[in-house]
Write a protein that holds these residues in place. Structure first.
Motif: not given
Length: 768
Positions: A101-102, A104-108, A151-153
């Protein structure tokens, strides 16, 4: 004797005859009180009056009723909530790969977004009548906290729609038409919400927002209607980049009186579809090592109809009260849940790592320097979970205690920072090397986000906790302020006179009780329990009395200047806060059935908070501007000095030893942690190694003995250790296989992720 009798008679006449008392005492005091009364702006008064007074009022009174605290039922889950926790929550936890998530994607991932929407994760606070889950604060807090250990995101993405935002504002203040239109869409995830409050010129001082709206006539859907022409610039808005509906806070003017005679109604909240003409969703921000959606929004000369104001035209200008009332509840759930998650994660994983990681032939958790930090982790995690639980108890009772939630947000995020730092120090290289198996770094780097948002911690500590608590929690000050503000001065004087008499008795009682407790060490104070913890109840009662006395004197001597003496008021707020946290610890200990295994954690925690209370009192006395008053207060409250000490080394050692033992107690203290029985799992690789090494601890002890005797070489590990032990006939074939598997798990647990050099340059890396 006659002189004393005359004095008693004179005092009886002065205080007993209302007209004489008002003339000689109440009227001069009334004038003095009005003169020193700190001026309050409209927004300050609305913030002051928001929310409820709860257990904080008891602590501020000097006479906390411990029986009342202990009889409060702890929070529980409904069958629907438990089913969701056992099923939907577990499903989404298994889907999360935080490294992906953090990094590679920078997104869910899209599948997580869709699952969160479909299963109602964004609708926990929305009523069932509108398709929501209608979960309690207990379930909301638990779900967010458990996700945050993974995951905090993802946790932030879930908590924001269930905290301060359109869903909560609509539920409490929306018109029926607004509820029927928006709440079902929010419940199903068809409309993702965000709420835009903070801007470049207004952060913690949200009352100063420059974003502006003017009531006017304009065209909407081909018709001329009364509406608002808006201009705004907002930043730090979570979910803004993916939002379908924008909650907006702005200052409203009505120069032509189209709504009322009030030309400047004030802060107002509106709900605007992001596809509406003129609404701009700007660039993304990149919060520290996180991938949750956060960004900017702008609008220039955007016209909206008046019925887009949340609550309709009648609620124009009432936005600030709406915000502070909702924030006082949300502040007690979202970020405290994240802080509790950090505490659970730090205790469980640090205890495991400190046993698995060995140096000089011993687990590093056996070294006193490491034990000092482990004691803090375990002791403060016990405080974190206790505070989370007690605050959720208030919210589940339908209370919205603004001072309690401010204390909870501030102190839990700060304690979360402490345990995070200690966990990183102990893990060392394991903590700083990023990769799929690093379970600390992302949450560690996310701590400053929690410190900053929902009211920056510096402001919360220095202005809010005592600044609001001194008036809201005090049994008389708020009522006296209302009397002083009464436009009918004689009626105000009569009310003030009645309050003043009781206030004088209150202050006198606290003075004598504080001195008596100081002389006796509070040994005669009432306690609701017997046994070791009874002493702690007595000390907290004593400190409650001392706080009530010092707060009264501070408000009397400093008056309106106390508002500006932030360092003084912050220390008084610290005392109130640590009283609250210690209360939470004692209640949790009782609620959990006075578990013997919890006593090391209770001892460490309470002694830590008593010591912090002593530090705060000492700083208060040293810095109080009127030195004679400060010396007098110190003598009354601590006639033999302040003797609260930081937790003893033995308590830290007891806690650290308990953290390195698998079993029921460890599971109870870290139940929020999610892990899979998989050597590739983020937490699982450490957990499996820890359990395996405990299972073979006697065998490892025998091998260490053999190494000391020279039967085995000192530097063996992995397969070499197994083969050497077999050759020396120190293990059976069956034991050798168990040892081989354990060594494999151990080496993976103390290892860190690494990546191919070229892949890192390309940004396409996966762990080796």
């Amino acid at each position: 004797m006659y002189v004393l009798l005359l004095i008693i008679i004179a005092l009886a006449i002065i205080f007993g005859v209302p007209d004489i008392r008002r003339s000689l005492i109440a009227r001069p005091a009334f004038k003095f009180f009005k003169r020193v009364l700190p001026p309050l702006s409209k927004t300050e008064r609305e913030a002051m009056e928001a929310g409820d007074v709860w257990w904080d009022g008891q602590l501020f009174s000097g006479q906390p009723d411990w029986h009342e605290l202990l009889k409060m039922p702890p929070p529980t889950f409904t069958p629907d909530e438990q089913s969701f926790i056992d099923n939907q929550l577990e499903t989404v936890l298994a889907m999360i790969d935080d490294f992906d998530i953090i990094m590679h994607r920078r997104d869910l991932p899209e599948e997580i977004w869709e699952y969160l929407k479909k299963e109602g994760f964004f609708a926990m606070i929305i009523g069932k009548d509108y398709g929501g889950l209608e979960f309690s604060a207990a379930a909301n807090s638990y779900i967010v906290a458990r996700i945050a250990t993974r995951s905090l995101s993802v946790a932030v993405s879930v908590m924001v729609p269930n905290s301060l935002g359109p869903g909560e504002l609509l539920t409490h203040y929306g018109t029926q038409e607004q509820k029927e239109y928006w709440l079902p869409r929010l419940a199903t995830g068809d409309a993702v919400p965000c709420f835009a409050l903070t801007g470049p010129e207004a952060g913690s001082d949200a009352g100063s927002i420059p974003d502006h709206g003017v009531v006017c006539k304009g065209m909407h859907e081909g018709k001329e209607v009364t509406g608002i022409r808006l201009n705004w610039s907002k930043r730090y808005i979570t979910l803004a980049p993916v939002a379908d509906v924008l909650g907006l806070a702005f200052k409203l003017d009505d120069p032509d009186g189209l709504l009322s005679d009030d030309k400047s109604p004030g802060i107002t909240c509106a709900l605007i579809p992001t596809e509406h003409e003129g609404v701009e969703i700007g660039d993304r921000h990149l919060p520290l090592a996180q991938a949750f959606m956060n960004g900017t929004t702008y609008g220039k000369d955007v016209f909206i109809p008046i019925d887009w104001v949340i609550g309709g035209a009648d609620y124009a200008g009432k936005g600030w009260r709406m915000l502070v009332e909702c924030l006082s509840a949300g502040r007690g759930i979202s970020l405290p849940a994240v802080a509790a998650a950090n505490g659970h994660l730090a205790e469980r994983m640090t205890g495991a790592y400190a046993f698995v990681r060995q140096q000089f032939g011993l687990p590093i958790g056996k070294f006193e320097g490491v034990q000092s930090a482990m004691g803090r982790i375990g002791g403060l995690n016990y405080s974190l979970e206790s505070m989370r639980r007690l605050t959720v108890t208030a919210l589940c009772q339908g209370k919205s205690p603004s001072v309690v939630t401010a204390m909870t947000k501030y102190h839990m995020t700060e304690m979360g920072r402490i345990v995070g730092n200690d966990a990183m120090d102990i893990h060392s290289g394991k903590g700083i090397q990023m990769g799929p198996r690093n379970y600390l770094a992302n949450n560690y780097m996310g701590v400053p986000i929690s410190i900053t948002v929902e009211g920056a911690n510096i402001l919360t500590r220095n202005l809010m906790i005592f600044g609001q608590g001194a008036t809201r929690c005090h049994p008389y000050v708020m009522k006296e302020m209302d009397a002083a503000a009464n436009p009918d001065e004689e009626a105000g004087l009569r009310d003030f006179d009645s309050l003043l008499l009781r206030h004088i008795g209150f202050a006198a009682g606290n003075t004598f009780s504080s001195f008596w407790h100081g002389l006796t060490g509070a040994r005669f104070a009432n306690t609701p329990v017997s046994g070791e913890t009874s002493y702690y109840y007595q000390q907290l009662s004593r400190m409650s009395r001392s706080l009530a006395l010092c707060a009264d004197v501070s408000m009397l001597i400093l008056g309106g200047d106390l508002k500006r003496k932030e360092m003084i008021s912050a220390r008084l707020g610290d005392i109130l806060s640590h009283l609250y946290i210690a209360s939470a610890v004692l209640k949790r200990y009782e609620d959990d059935g006075r578990q013997q295994a919890d006593l090391p954690f209770v001892r460490y925690s309470i002694e830590y908070h008593l010591h912090q209370i002593g530090v705060a009192f000492d700083g208060f006395y040293q810095n109080f501007p009127q030195r004679l008053i400060a010396g007098t207060l110190r003598f009354i409250t601590f006639p033999f000095g302040i003797h609260y000490k930081a937790p003893a080394d033995v308590h830290a050692q007891d806690v650290s030893e308990a953290m390195m033992k698998p079993g029921v107690a460890r599971d109870r203290h870290t139940f929020l942690c999610y892990w899979q029985e998989n050597a590739e799992d983020m937490l699982g690789h450490m957990e499996l190694a820890f359990l395996s090494m405990h299972k073979l601890k006697d065998l490892y002890k025998a091998l260490k003995k053999a190494q000391k005797q020279g039967t085995l070489e000192d530097d063996l590990h992995g397969d070499r250790l197994v083969e050497a032990a077999l050759a020396a006939e120190l293990v059976t074939a069956e034991q050798a296989e168990e040892l081989r598997e354990c060594e494999k798990l151990r080496m993976a647990a103390i290892g860190v992720d690494s990546f191919a050099f070229d892949d890192v340059k390309k940004g396409t890396f996966n762990a080796l």
